[in-house]
Design a protein around this motif. Sequence first.
Motif, PDB file in Angstrom:
ATOM      1  N   UNK A 179       8.276   3.359  -5.009  1.00  0.00           N
ATOM      2  CA  UNK A 179       7.359   2.063  -3.829  1.00  0.00           C
ATOM      3  C   UNK A 179       6.285   2.754  -3.550  1.00  0.00           C
ATOM      4  N   UNK A 180       6.478   3.904  -2.552  1.00  0.00           N
ATOM      5  CA  UNK A 180       6.331   4.414  -1.898  1.00  0.00           C
ATOM      6  C   UNK A 180       4.884   5.576  -2.592  1.00  0.00           C
ATOM      7  N   UNK A 181       5.249   5.953  -4.183  1.00  0.00           N
ATOM      8  CA  UNK A 181       4.315   6.607  -4.940  1.00  0.00           C
ATOM      9  C   UNK A 181       3.392   5.289  -5.035  1.00  0.00           C
ATOM     10  N   UNK A 182       4.019   4.418  -5.800  1.00  0.00           N
ATOM     11  CA  UNK A 182       2.969   3.934  -5.949  1.00  0.00           C
ATOM     12  C   UNK A 182       1.935   3.459  -4.484  1.00  0.00           C
ATOM     13  N   UNK A 183       2.244   3.389  -3.812  1.00  0.00           N
ATOM     14  CA  UNK A 183       1.651   2.911  -2.626  1.00  0.00           C
ATOM     15  C   UNK A 183       0.570   3.305  -2.521  1.00  0.00           C
ATOM     16  N   UNK A 184       1.122   5.156  -2.960  1.00  0.00           N
ATOM     17  CA  UNK A 184       0.466   6.278  -2.546  1.00  0.00           C
ATOM     18  C   UNK A 184      -1.484   5.851  -3.349  1.00  0.00           C
ATOM     19  N   UNK A 185      -0.683   5.565  -4.753  1.00  0.00           N
ATOM     20  CA  UNK A 185      -1.847   5.528  -6.251  1.00  0.00           C
ATOM     21  C   UNK A 185      -2.940   4.638  -5.281  1.00  0.00           C
ATOM     22  N   UNK A 186      -1.841   3.450  -4.635  1.00  0.00           N
ATOM     23  CA  UNK A 186      -2.984   2.692  -4.240  1.00  0.00           C
ATOM     24  C   UNK A 186      -3.400   2.515  -2.978  1.00  0.00           C
ATOM     25  N   UNK A 187      -3.421   3.379  -2.365  1.00  0.00           N
ATOM     26  CA  UNK A 187      -4.096   3.875  -1.297  1.00  0.00           C
ATOM     27  C   UNK A 187      -4.968   4.957  -0.979  1.00  0.00           C
ATOM     28  N   UNK A 188      -4.566   5.950  -1.795  1.00  0.00           N
ATOM     29  CA  UNK A 188      -4.958   6.943  -1.881  1.00  0.00           C
ATOM     30  C   UNK A 188      -6.414   8.009  -3.433  1.00  0.00           C
ATOM     31  N   UNK A 189      -5.855   7.063  -4.383  1.00  0.00           N
ATOM     32  CA  UNK A 189      -6.813   7.311  -5.140  1.00  0.00           C
ATOM     33  C   UNK A 189      -8.486   6.951  -5.382  1.00  0.00           C
ATOM     34  N   UNK A 190      -8.950   7.920  -5.750  1.00  0.00           N
ATOM     35  CA  UNK A 190     -10.678   7.921  -6.142  1.00  0.00           C
ATOM     36  C   UNK A 190     -10.020   6.667  -6.981  1.00  0.00           C
TER      37      UNK A 190
END
Lengths: 487, 342
Positions: B144-155
Amino acid sequence: MADPTSPPGLFADYAPPAATWDEYVSEAGEPHTGLESIFETVRNTSAEELRHKSRLAEATFHRGGVTFSVYSDDRGVEKVFPFDLVPRPVDAKAWEQVEKGLVQRVAALEAFLADVYHEGHAMRDGVIPREIVEGSAGYLEAAKGVRPPGGVYAHISGIDLIRDADGTFRVLEDNIRCPSGVSYVLENRAVMKRVYPNVFTRSRIEAVDQYPFRLRDAFASLSAKERDPSMAILTPGSYNSAYFEHSYLARRMGIPLAEASDLYVENDRLYLRTTQGPRRVHVLYRRVDDAFIDPKVFRSDSLLGVPGLYDAYRAGKLVLANAIGNGIADDKAVYPFVPDLIRYYLKQEPILPQVHTYVCLRDDDREYVIEHLDELVVKAVDESGGYGMLMGPQASKAERDAFAKAIEADPRRYIAQPLIELSTCPVWDGEKLVPRRVDLRPFIIQGTSIWVLPGGLTRVALREGSYVVNSSQGGGSKDTWILRGGR
Amino acid sequence: MISRVAENAFWFARYIERVEGSCRLISLAHMQALDFADSALDVWLPAIIVSGEQARYDEHHGREASGDGERVQNYLVWDADCPVSLHSSLANARHNARTIREVISREVWETINDAWLWFSSPEARSAFDVDRIGFYQELKHRMLQCQGALASTMLRDEALDWIGLGMNLERAGQTARVLDVKHHMLGPTDAQSETTEETIVWMYILLSVSAYEGFFKRSSRSLRGFRVARFLLLDVALPQSVRRCLMEAAQCLERITVSPATRKRKTSWVRLDALRHHLSQQSIDTLVEAGIHDELTRIVDETGAICADLYSDYFHFGGPERETPAPEELAAEPTDPTPDGQ
């Protein structure tokens, strides 16, 4: 020794070998001029603190995936390039000379490459023997008469320097093909900022982070015809030992990282296969050797290259960094002639000295080398990574005899140098500071002008008494701190 | 973006989603087994079936071992020979991430790499041994942390759209498979109430796709099989529902290929568009009437077919034939990141 009344600190039992320059202290144990503040910082760090910082650094590298793949033993193993926390400082004055010397050397090697593949003046004027040049494995027929698009051969150079017993920087070796290691310079710095935040605010240390966009700008400047040139990096793939660096540079430069199968050539133009269809590439920073780059021209069994790439290059449609044929400029057999090449092309005296080298092709030199094998370091000109060499003083008689035979059989293939007492730098061995030998690889970028990254990869022989800094043979790295002067 | 990179981004997301989904599924089966100690087979066999591993598991361990919770868990968690084990999916996710590091953010890389380092550590093994539920929770949180990082830090660009596409197609398939295992329990929607045991099974189904709390928020009616099916298939408010996943997947593909005319020439798009339209016209009654198993099979098969179509539409098209080097050639390189030097 330092004042016995002051707390001994980490340098208490630190004793560099005799007749060797140490990067921190004089024979008397005093810090060199200009390094007092860094010396104090290191000395006053507690062992406990260093242990803690070492663990932190190791974890940070693992976490960031700053690793290289080792496939020789166990498939899929990734290792962290061993890193030592004690920085390797270079004072501003010494660096200023180094910088000038590197710019000069790269300019001369650039002129040499252009000359060798076109007019051949240096050979005609007897500056360098024709058989040295044309007998080199790095001399490529395919590069003859071809002007590299953008006009530059050596976009990225890594010149290996060592420091002799007097503290004089000397060039040990040139790397003008695909020099690697710059990602470690940048990542080492990032880790050091994390583990030594206070030191950076106190000391004046040259920044290194600008490297990726400097490189990007250099590429763009050479593709002046294109308003918005499209660039890519070519990697052999994620199984390659330097894959981390390829991926790192792509990320930091903001350009795509391609494998050979992602590229193809049509009508002498290079294209990327994208989800939106073909996309033209104007500049390719290739991290694949000449021999593998185009199976139509070079090794036909290679799948690391792109068929037709050479045609695109020759047709002037593709800037290749570095250019094809650069192997001649960093051939170990050409190295002894570089000071003369500097004088010949630039009409200047060399600023950076190098290591005296015996060319076994010359009768006198060869005789001397065979007589003195127990004092010399012999290197095969076509090997690297610490392979194909004889460390005379440490070798057995059988090893020396084998080399003597090999030299007689193929003298062009060998050069020899006196064993240089590489300078030492303190290394944290988990308990205390110990002196270990280091070299330095600065990186030089050439676009329309030449720029030297203020820093470089300090490689260190982590084994006691070892002179071999290659990571495949027990070497590690350090962060290099170029101290800012009054400039 | 480079086709190979897009493909790896797409698969990276599928693996992440697969780890999270399988992790939830296995941990729920583990908890369920505590409730139904006497019918372990009813708990573990479905977990094997949903993973698509029945044949391989039978071959390696024998059909009778399907009720052996420890064996099943060891197989679905640690076995590197099981292509969908948590170990394999996580290793694949991490490997894919490593090959697309230039397009994912540092945060995304670090969360997935951290998860892999943790999973390979003795610490994870001992958590598995002494605190099984904690182990699954930890892994789930890391995903979930990884999905959160995808949602909030990816261009917001193409890479993220490929990731979104992979994630949603994988999730749609996973939801459909989970539901399909119990499809035979779905009676007519006007039937009398279900048994307590049946209700508990439906509760676990909701839990295994993380939709339990959502279900009760969306409806005050009692827990019944057809309502669960409706919620999981058709409710667009539920991020795991098949309808929602297909909607999001379609949006990703619309951004990847902006021109509607070009999209219409891509089989993957035509298929996805047809499937989502089909579902949007259904109610739970029409689905049950038409045969819920056939509908679910269609969803699983079609999402699989869409993935296959993406190859010819995006991943392997344009330019002359290409050859991929054998790993041996790629590995035949010096093992020194900084060759040369004395």
